[in-house]
Design a protein around this motif. Structure first.
Motif, PDB file in Angstrom:
ATOM      1  N   UNK A  40       0.841  -1.192   0.000  1.00 26.86           N
ATOM      2  CA  UNK A  40       0.000   0.000   0.000  1.00 26.86           C
ATOM      3  C   UNK A  40       0.877   1.243   0.000  1.00 26.86           C
ATOM      4  N   UNK A  41       0.452   2.251  -0.726  1.00 30.73           N
ATOM      5  CA  UNK A  41       1.207   3.495  -0.795  1.00 30.73           C
ATOM      6  C   UNK A  41       1.233   4.167   0.572  1.00 30.73           C
ATOM      7  N   UNK A  42       2.417   4.612   1.002  1.00 30.33           N
ATOM      8  CA  UNK A  42       2.507   5.218   2.328  1.00 30.33           C
ATOM      9  C   UNK A  42       3.223   6.556   2.340  1.00 30.33           C
ATOM     10  N   UNK A  43       3.800   6.945   1.246  1.00 27.24           N
ATOM     11  CA  UNK A  43       4.538   8.209   1.204  1.00 27.24           C
ATOM     12  C   UNK A  43       3.573   9.377   1.050  1.00 27.24           C
ATOM     13  N   UNK A  44       3.964  10.530   1.560  1.00 26.64           N
ATOM     14  CA  UNK A  44       3.145  11.733   1.406  1.00 26.64           C
ATOM     15  C   UNK A  44       3.295  12.297  -0.009  1.00 26.64           C
ATOM     16  N   UNK A  45       4.338  11.904  -0.713  1.00 28.11           N
ATOM     17  CA  UNK A  45       4.602  12.366  -2.076  1.00 28.11           C
ATOM     18  C   UNK A  45       4.199  11.258  -3.053  1.00 28.11           C
ATOM     19  N   UNK A  46       3.317  11.563  -3.984  1.00 32.38           N
ATOM     20  CA  UNK A  46       2.839  10.556  -4.918  1.00 32.38           C
ATOM     21  C   UNK A  46       3.178  10.957  -6.336  1.00 32.38           C
ATOM     22  N   UNK A  75     -10.822  -3.423 -15.916  1.00 39.84           N
ATOM     23  CA  UNK A  75     -12.038  -2.807 -16.447  1.00 39.84           C
ATOM     24  C   UNK A  75     -12.744  -1.903 -15.436  1.00 39.84           C
ATOM     25  N   UNK A  76     -12.373  -1.994 -14.174  1.00 37.83           N
ATOM     26  CA  UNK A  76     -13.027  -1.183 -13.148  1.00 37.83           C
ATOM     27  C   UNK A  76     -12.546   0.266 -13.214  1.00 37.83           C
ATOM     28  N   UNK A  77     -13.375   1.199 -12.729  1.00 36.03           N
ATOM     29  CA  UNK A  77     -12.955   2.609 -12.720  1.00 36.03           C
ATOM     30  C   UNK A  77     -11.853   2.850 -11.696  1.00 36.03           C
ATOM     31  N   UNK A  78     -11.057   3.862 -11.953  1.00 35.27           N
ATOM     32  CA  UNK A  78      -9.933   4.208 -11.080  1.00 35.27           C
ATOM     33  C   UNK A  78     -10.389   4.464  -9.651  1.00 35.27           C
ATOM     34  N   UNK A  79     -11.592   5.036  -9.466  1.00 34.97           N
ATOM     35  CA  UNK A  79     -12.018   5.374  -8.099  1.00 34.97           C
ATOM     36  C   UNK A  79     -12.118   4.153  -7.192  1.00 34.97           C
ATOM     37  N   UNK A  80     -12.163   2.947  -7.741  1.00 33.89           N
ATOM     38  CA  UNK A  80     -12.177   1.718  -6.935  1.00 33.89           C
ATOM     39  C   UNK A  80     -10.910   1.631  -6.078  1.00 33.89           C
ATOM     40  N   UNK A  81      -9.822   2.205  -6.561  1.00 33.08           N
ATOM     41  CA  UNK A  81      -8.558   2.146  -5.822  1.00 33.08           C
ATOM     42  C   UNK A  81      -8.643   2.816  -4.459  1.00 33.08           C
ATOM     43  N   UNK A  82      -9.595   3.731  -4.289  1.00 28.06           N
ATOM     44  CA  UNK A  82      -9.705   4.433  -3.006  1.00 28.06           C
ATOM     45  C   UNK A  82     -10.028   3.470  -1.863  1.00 28.06           C
ATOM     46  N   UNK A  94      -8.026   7.287   3.405  1.00 30.17           N
ATOM     47  CA  UNK A  94      -8.703   8.504   2.940  1.00 30.17           C
ATOM     48  C   UNK A  94      -7.825   9.756   2.974  1.00 30.17           C
ATOM     49  N   UNK A  95      -7.001   9.903   3.989  1.00 31.33           N
ATOM     50  CA  UNK A  95      -6.160  11.108   4.079  1.00 31.33           C
ATOM     51  C   UNK A  95      -5.135  11.139   2.957  1.00 31.33           C
ATOM     52  N   UNK A  96      -4.776   9.975   2.423  1.00 30.78           N
ATOM     53  CA  UNK A  96      -3.808   9.901   1.329  1.00 30.78           C
ATOM     54  C   UNK A  96      -4.495   9.957  -0.032  1.00 30.78           C
ATOM     55  N   UNK A 111      -4.445  13.303  -2.016  1.00 37.82           N
ATOM     56  CA  UNK A 111      -3.199  13.600  -2.733  1.00 37.82           C
ATOM     57  C   UNK A 111      -3.111  12.803  -4.026  1.00 37.82           C
ATOM     58  N   UNK A 112      -3.543  11.567  -3.975  1.00 36.81           N
ATOM     59  CA  UNK A 112      -3.521  10.720  -5.163  1.00 36.81           C
ATOM     60  C   UNK A 112      -4.498  11.253  -6.203  1.00 36.81           C
ATOM     61  N   UNK A 113      -5.667  11.653  -5.752  1.00 39.56           N
ATOM     62  CA  UNK A 113      -6.675  12.216  -6.653  1.00 39.56           C
ATOM     63  C   UNK A 113      -6.140  13.467  -7.349  1.00 39.56           C
ATOM     64  N   UNK A 114      -5.444  14.310  -6.621  1.00 40.11           N
ATOM     65  CA  UNK A 114      -4.852  15.518  -7.211  1.00 40.11           C
ATOM     66  C   UNK A 114      -3.817  15.161  -8.267  1.00 40.11           C
ATOM     67  N   UNK A 115      -2.980  14.169  -7.982  1.00 40.59           N
ATOM     68  CA  UNK A 115      -1.961  13.756  -8.952  1.00 40.59           C
ATOM     69  C   UNK A 115      -2.611  13.168 -10.206  1.00 40.59           C
TER      70      UNK A 115
END
Length: 73
Positions: free
Chosen positions: A1-7, A28-35, A40-42, A45-49
């Motif tokens: 799982x991603x743990x860095x504050x920088x993505x 085939x699933x939408x990207x938002x499934x990754x959330x 949530x706090x991370x 940042x991922x959504x912005x990137x």
């Protein structure tokens, strides 16, 4: 799982690829499934990137992963 504050997009793509390879999500699933797999706090940042790189949350995970190369196809 991603743990860095920088993505970076590469990090997000690697995480998506790992989840697909494990069979946890489908290309085939939408990207938002990754959330579901990122705290949530991370996710903000991922959504912005993703937005910075012109990805929409409704785009497919396969689009995010890009073209994959196979050694012996």
């Amino acid at each position: 799982m991603l743990q860095s504050a920088q993505y970076s997009l590469d990090m997000i793509q690697d995480e998506a690829r790992e989840l697909v390879n494990k069979g946890v999500v489908s290309r085939q699933q939408p990207i938002y499934i990754l959330c579901q797999f990122i705290p949530p706090r991370e996710w903000a940042c991922i959504e912005c990137e993703l937005e910075r790189c012109n990805f929409l949350l409704r785009d497919r995970i396969g689009d995010l992963m890009g073209r994959e190369e196979w050694e012996n196809d």
